[in-house]
Design an enzyme around this catalytic site. Sequence first.
Site: not given
Length: 189
Positions: A116, A138
Amino acid sequence: MSIKSDRWIKRMAEQHAMIEPFEPGQVKHDAAGQRIVSFGTSSYGYDVRCSREFKVFTNINSTIVDPKHFDPGSFVDIESDVCIIPPNSFALARTVEYFRIPRDTLVVCLGKSTYARCGIIVNVTPLEPEWEGHVTLEFSNTTPLPARIYANEGVAQMLFFQSDEVCETSYKDRGGKYQGQTGVTLPRT
């Protein structure tokens, strides 16, 4: 609903094959002693790995992305220890781990901070009660640069929530379209 601890996760994996293969601790180094993105059991979750199987989105066919009529030709298949995702694009992968979710449990997936913080977002819908299979992952590359994903290292964390009441109808009962999926699974209607 309450979140489940490492003790519960270990017990369910070892006694009920909830996660296979299962790592009871946190693995932070590879066999050669090099640091990796960690995977395995954490205090209140389980960090999954992605396999070497990737599908990288390409706009080579200049088609419209339609979840009801998805064109499998929109992906390039790659089998590798590393996947490079083009800028502002995405790739699909699957977990190394196979899951069998108990009837009274819902699993929510969150991305790992290591990815992230690099602009790589992991998206997975909840794993519903009595769903089983490899999880299709994904990865969105939100950056203007290519992004790297490492196979066989941690990519996301699964959080297990146990209900105080068993559901009336489970994913298995409904005959869910992704039940028992293996490999990277494309959209189904």
